[in-house]
Design an enzyme around this catalytic site. Structure first.
Site, PDB file in Angstrom:
ATOM      1  N   CYS A   6      15.281  57.397  -4.719  1.00  4.87           N
ATOM      2  CA  CYS A   6      15.880  57.057  -6.020  1.00  4.87           C
ATOM      3  C   CYS A   6      15.977  55.537  -6.170  1.00  4.87           C
ATOM      4  O   CYS A   6      16.440  54.847  -5.269  1.00  4.87           O
ATOM      5  CB  CYS A   6      17.265  57.684  -6.132  1.00  4.87           C
ATOM      6  SG  CYS A   6      18.124  57.244  -7.663  1.00  4.87           S
TER       7      CYS A   6
ATOM      8  N   CYS B  36      17.463  54.133 -11.690  1.00  6.55           N
ATOM      9  CA  CYS B  36      17.180  53.741 -13.080  1.00  6.55           C
ATOM     10  C   CYS B  36      18.086  54.468 -14.059  1.00  6.55           C
ATOM     11  O   CYS B  36      18.188  54.065 -15.218  1.00  6.55           O
ATOM     12  CB  CYS B  36      15.708  53.987 -13.429  1.00  6.55           C
ATOM     13  SG  CYS B  36      15.257  55.729 -13.529  1.00  6.55           S
TER      14      CYS B  36
ATOM     15  N   CYS C 220     -15.262  71.913 -38.060  1.00  2.78           N
ATOM     16  CA  CYS C 220     -15.054  70.547 -38.557  1.00  2.78           C
ATOM     17  C   CYS C 220     -14.006  70.558 -39.668  1.00  2.78           C
ATOM     18  O   CYS C 220     -14.202  71.187 -40.702  1.00  2.78           O
ATOM     19  CB  CYS C 220     -16.379  69.978 -39.069  1.00  2.78           C
ATOM     20  SG  CYS C 220     -16.203  68.296 -39.631  1.00  2.78           S
TER      21      CYS C 220
ATOM     22  N   CYS D 115      14.824  66.322 -15.961  1.00  2.00           N
ATOM     23  CA  CYS D 115      15.030  65.155 -15.087  1.00  2.00           C
ATOM     24  C   CYS D 115      13.770  64.850 -14.288  1.00  2.00           C
ATOM     25  O   CYS D 115      13.390  63.691 -14.112  1.00  2.00           O
ATOM     26  CB  CYS D 115      16.215  65.385 -14.164  1.00  2.00           C
ATOM     27  SG  CYS D 115      16.111  66.871 -13.156  1.00  2.00           S
TER      28      CYS D 115
ATOM     29  N   CYS E 236      19.895  64.061 -19.058  1.00  2.00           N
ATOM     30  CA  CYS E 236      20.665  65.293 -18.871  1.00  2.00           C
ATOM     31  C   CYS E 236      21.994  65.202 -19.624  1.00  2.00           C
ATOM     32  O   CYS E 236      22.417  66.148 -20.281  1.00  2.00           O
ATOM     33  CB  CYS E 236      20.908  65.539 -17.381  1.00  2.00           C
ATOM     34  SG  CYS E 236      21.601  67.163 -17.038  1.00  2.00           S
TER      35      CYS E 236
ATOM     36  N   CYS F 170      23.449  72.803 -13.407  1.00  4.05           N
ATOM     37  CA  CYS F 170      21.994  72.628 -13.527  1.00  4.05           C
ATOM     38  C   CYS F 170      21.349  73.962 -13.902  1.00  4.05           C
ATOM     39  O   CYS F 170      21.587  74.970 -13.233  1.00  4.05           O
ATOM     40  CB  CYS F 170      21.414  72.113 -12.212  1.00  4.05           C
ATOM     41  SG  CYS F 170      19.607  71.998 -12.221  1.00  4.05           S
TER      42      CYS F 170
ATOM     43  N   CYS G  63      15.963  73.071 -15.738  1.00  3.65           N
ATOM     44  CA  CYS G  63      15.066  72.946 -16.901  1.00  3.65           C
ATOM     45  C   CYS G  63      13.875  72.028 -16.657  1.00  3.65           C
ATOM     46  O   CYS G  63      12.936  72.025 -17.432  1.00  3.65           O
ATOM     47  CB  CYS G  63      15.853  72.477 -18.118  1.00  3.65           C
ATOM     48  SG  CYS G  63      16.374  70.753 -18.049  1.00  3.65           S
TER      49      CYS G  63
ATOM     50  N   ASN H  15     -21.005  75.419 -35.702  1.00  4.49           N
ATOM     51  CA  ASN H  15     -19.855  74.552 -35.986  1.00  4.49           C
ATOM     52  C   ASN H  15     -19.067  75.155 -37.146  1.00  4.49           C
ATOM     53  O   ASN H  15     -19.411  74.985 -38.308  1.00  4.49           O
ATOM     54  CB  ASN H  15     -20.343  73.130 -36.309  1.00  4.49           C
ATOM     55  CG  ASN H  15     -19.189  72.194 -36.635  1.00  4.49           C
ATOM     56  OD1 ASN H  15     -18.086  72.629 -36.928  1.00  4.49           O
ATOM     57  ND2 ASN H  15     -19.454  70.894 -36.585  1.00  4.49           N
TER      58      ASN H  15
ATOM     59  N   CYS I 258      17.369  60.045 -15.353  1.00  5.03           N
ATOM     60  CA  CYS I 258      17.671  61.478 -15.239  1.00  5.03           C
ATOM     61  C   CYS I 258      19.076  61.743 -15.759  1.00  5.03           C
ATOM     62  O   CYS I 258      19.317  62.719 -16.474  1.00  5.03           O
ATOM     63  CB  CYS I 258      17.522  61.946 -13.791  1.00  5.03           C
ATOM     64  SG  CYS I 258      18.577  61.070 -12.610  1.00  5.03           S
TER      65      CYS I 258
END
Lengths: 448, 427
Positions: B345, B348, B137, B388, B355, B382, B385, B134, B351
């Protein structure tokens, strides 16, 4: 308490304690853990459909996010900023056709967020917390506003108007403020005298005086108010009820459901109310449901709700219709009353079966009788036009423009007495607030 | 079902699932319950010289998600607080009662050769299959010159490893601390000292939170707090990186790895094995749910292997290592575009706002005729990445589609816009 009826185990008459329990909170408030779990489910949508579905446009994702971050005071103020009666709306709104009906989670097959319950959690926490009133009044405008009716529309208007710096007098004919919140909604939705508590909170803003025993057309006239005040808001609701227009309607034991509910709401201990054995409720709206369910919960042996059309045409929401069934109320569709029979008091109602023929409700010639010791009429309320002489009426309601102004200069109206949307508390609150803003603009322009 | 039997640093184990040196392996009672549940082995909680340490109250802090799910735990508990002989006697008993299960003895000592050697011999004589040092710690023991105080100095790591390697003839696991800048330095030191394997990661230095009423770090001990060791799901990405680095480093690639860090299910375990680990050690997940979690670890890993056609752990061990490369080796001509499945979809808007506010304004929002909203990816904007995809609450609603641009593999060192580019390698 639950949505289900508390019945005695052996079918014997309900005990007093069971009756009282039947009128406690139907949906107990969320506890801390439930609020955490439920608020965590919210997706915090952007440009959320629940906001668009709310007549008062409460920023629902924001207030739920604030519950999640344990900013409960902020959450309550987010709600109250849009809807000063957010506490009542949380309890009585038909959320299934408003915010919760539009929750995006419905589309995933999940249950929608319990927006009403979360709203109640936040608002109750604030109201019970001995907090200061969250809104400050602008500096005095020196103007005086008259509000007729201390219901949700009138009080929302009075509150907004007071915040704008006006001095407001509310003229109310009943002994207590709150309108239908106090006298009309089912007792188990508004347990623990919440209507009164909410009005007390609302009035803490200051600048609002309520005068009771003020009856438009009797000791109060529109003309006097117009001359004494800078502007007038009418929020008198629907003061009259539709009649069955059948023989026997005036027998003893035939009553408006509205009056039945009002008496029930004003009786502190529900077990003191004696209810008939055989109750027949005529109608298909939320008032009919409230009357039928409450009669059953008072211990009536047989409660039958009779509606002239079918379940799809019932104005009562699906949730309300389910409530009738879980509370052992018999429901008979497609039947209209023909005659109410009895001697000193009503004993029997004759109905005729109906069908739709070329879109018109038509009797079939088949009749049946229901035993009735109490008949509750719930076929709709209507505007009491008598005290409103001089006001233009359209579609049986007071006509207002998009600024909530009536045909009379400086006289505004809102709530159930106008055609703004559904006759809902939340719509009335929105009307009152918006009308106050219009009144303010009107007076600014007039004086400026 | 695939057989999970495996060899870790030469030690045969019925499955790759061991419990890490921690409270769950502090005494016979727990270890027996773990073996009954199906764990292949345990690393007995770290033993040191008597007198045993004394612990404080409280000991654990936690980072929760908003729904009380535990993302990570931190602890300020020390090594075993029971006398050495009590632990050794229990090890002997369990070894005898559970001959097919692995027991590794974890130990720590001050930086003196005799102390390391004597303790290692005592533990080895109790019948353990191997010794774990160990050196990680990060709380309490380091203030006494042990644990991470040793693990953070590569020369000390090498020395401690060598001393134990010289003293015993069973496999030696050097347990590494992540609280350093480059894991390869202590890993190479462990190898130089003769370690058979490295165990990593030990816990990450942390403060779990601050109590805003008493204005003290959590967990708080009578109004004061100290940094502790962070573990659980939150540290898994850190552990994966360090394991992967050791596995792909030419100087350490032959070291066996007993992987530790946020392993809570079979999938986590498979990921570490794919990055080169021979076996895994678990602690936090067991502390949250009990030893029964091993049932699905065994079941799930076997089924995964069946599905993929792997007959033994070694069949897929390290398969992700060659694909773990430097940034400079990534193909800059690879292109992805997000695609939103409009049937899935739920509108909501997450995304879009992610973005719009924080990325490339590549998802538009349009009101639909029926009153809803329609979200659409602007391919030209786009950059692929994945943001989304990660914020979308609906599984499979947003997918990333590779663009067939016909361009060849091109790395940054070869890129025409790189001012210090090199000539493109001929394949």
């Amino acid at each position: 308490m639950s949505e289900r009826l508390i019945v005695s185990r052996d079918g014997s008459p309900l005990e007093d304690s069971q009756i009282d329990a039947n009128f406690s909170d139907m949906h107990p408030p969320l506890n801390k853990t439930q609020a955490k779990v439920e608020s965590s489910r919210c997706l915090y949508c952007f440009d959320a459909p629940c906001i668009r579905a709310c007549p008062t446009s409460i920023d629902i994702p924001k207030f739920i996010h604030q519950i999640r971050t344990q900013n409960l005071t902020g959450s309550a103020i987010t709600i109250l900023s849009s809807n000063i009666m957010g506490g009542t709306c949380a309890r009585v709104c038909p959320t299934e056709i408003l915010c919760e009906g539009e929750c995006v989670l419905n589309a995933t097959g999940e249950k929608p967020i319990k927006i009403g319950n979360l709203q109640r959690y936040a608002v109750d926490q604030y109201l019970e917390g001995n907090n200061p009133h969250p809104f400050n009044r602008a500096k005095s405008t020196g103007r005086r506003i008259a509000v007729i009716g201390a219901g949700p529309a009138g009080l929302a208007c009075a509150h907004r108007s007071a915040v704008q710096g006006n001095k407001v007098t509310v003229f109310e004919n009943k002994a207590k403020p709150g309108g239908l919140n106090e006298y009309g909604l089912a007792a188990y939705k508004m347990a623990d005298d919440f209507a009164r508590k909410e009005v007390d909170f609302l009035l803490k803003v200051g600048g609002i005086t309520i005068k009771h025993g003020q009856v438009l057309g009797e000791n109060l006239t529109l003309a006097n108010l117009q001359s004494e005040y800078d502007a007038v808001f009418i929020g008198t609701g629907l003061g009259d009820v539709n009649n069955l227009r059948v023989e026997g309607e005036h027998l003893n034991g035939v009553q408006d459901a509205v009056t039945f509910i009002e008496e029930l709401r004003q009786t502190a201990e529900k077990h003191n109310i004696s209810v008939a054995d055989n109750v027949v409720v005529i109608g298909g709206g939320n008032t009919a449901i409230d009357a039928a369910v409450q009669a059953k919960r008072l211990g009536a042996q047989n409660v039958t709700l009779v509606y002239r059309r079918g379940t799809d045409q019932m104005p009562a929401t699906e949730w309300e219709q389910d409530l009738v069934k879980t509370n052992n109320v018999n429901v008979i569709y497609w039947s209209k009353p023909i005659v109410l029979k009895g001697g000193e008091k009503v004993e029997e109602v004759t109905f005729e079966r109906c069908i739709l023929k070329d879109g018109i409700l038509t009797g079939t010639g088949n009749f049946f009788n229901l035993r009735a010791d109490l008949v509750l009429k719930a076929i709709g309320q209507m505007l009491d036009k008598n005290p409103l002489a001089g006001l233009s009426i359209e579609n049986r309601k007071i006509r207002v423009d998009e600024k909530y102004q009536t045909n009379l200069q400086g006289v505004f109206a809102g709530g159930d007495c106008i055609n703004s949307g559904e006759d809902l508390t939340v719509q009335a609150v929105e009307d009152g607030r918006k009308a106050a803003e219009s009144m303010h603009d009107y007076l600014e322009n007039k004086n400026g | 079902m695939a057989d999970l039997k495996c060899k870790i640093a030469g030690i045969e184990s019925i499955n790759p699932f061991w419990l890490a040196s921690a409270p769950p392996t502090d005494k016979k009672l727990n270890v027996v319950r773990a073996f009954e549940a199906g764990w292949g082995g345990v690393v007995w909680k770290t033993m040191g010289y008597d007198p045993p340490v004394i612990n404080v109250t409280s000991r654990y802090g936690a980072l929760h998600d908003s729904n009380r799910g535990v993302i990570g735990i931190n602890n300020i508990e020390l090594i075993t607080d029971r006398p050495l002989e009590v632990n050794l006697q229990e090890i002997r008993e369990v070894r005898e009662e559970w001959p097919d299960r692995v027991i590794i003895g974890s130990m720590m000592a001050p930086m003196m050769e005799k102390l390391w050697k004597d303790l290692a011999v005592k533990i080895a004589e109790a019948g353990v299959h191997g010794i774990e040092l160990n050196l990680g710690c990060p709380h309490g023991m380091c203030e006494r010159g042990m644990g991470s105080a040793i693990g953070q100095v590569p020369e000390m790591v090498e020395n401690a490893t060598r001393w134990v390697r010289e003293a015993v003839d069973i496999p030696v696991f050097t347990k590494l601390t992540p609280n350093i800048t480059d894991i390869l330095l202590p890993a190479e030191a462990a190898k130089a000292g003769g370690a058979d394997a490295v165990s990593l990661i030990n816990t990450v230095n942390s403060i779990a939170g601050v109590d805003l009423d008493i204005m003290a770090p959590l967990p708080s001990v009578d109004g004061k707090g100290t940094h502790g060791g962070y573990c659980g799901a939150a540290v898994k990405p850190i552990a994966l990186h360090m394991v992967g680095d050791i596995a792909r480093n030419p100087d350490t690639r032959n070291l066996e790895i007993s992987a530790i860090g946020g392993i809570g299910n079979w999938r986590d375990a498979a990921e570490f094995i794919a990055l080169g680990a021979s076996g895994v050690q678990v602690c936090t997940a067991a502390m949250l749910y009990g030893f029964r979690i091993v049932e699905d670890m065994i079941d799930g890993l076997s089924r995964f292997m069946d599905e993929k056609g792997y007959k033994a752990i070694s069949d897929f061990q390290g398969l992700a290592v060659p694909n773990t490369v430097d940034w400079n080796d990534l193909n800059m001509n690879f292109d992805l575009k997000a695609e939103i499945n409009k049937d899935l979809c739920i509108e909501c808007g997450r995304c879009h706002i992610a973005c719009e506010d924080t990325s490339h304004q590549a998802i538009t929002k349009k009101a639909k005729a029926d009153g809803g909203m329609e979200y659409e990816v602007v391919n030209d904007d786009c950059v692929g990445c994945n943001l989304c995809l990660h914020v979308c609450p609906v599984l499979d609603c947003i997918t990333m589609k590779p663009v067939d641009n016909g361009l060849p593999h091109l790395t940054w060192p070869e890129h025409p816009e790189n001012p210090i580019r090199v000539a493109k390698k001929e394949k």
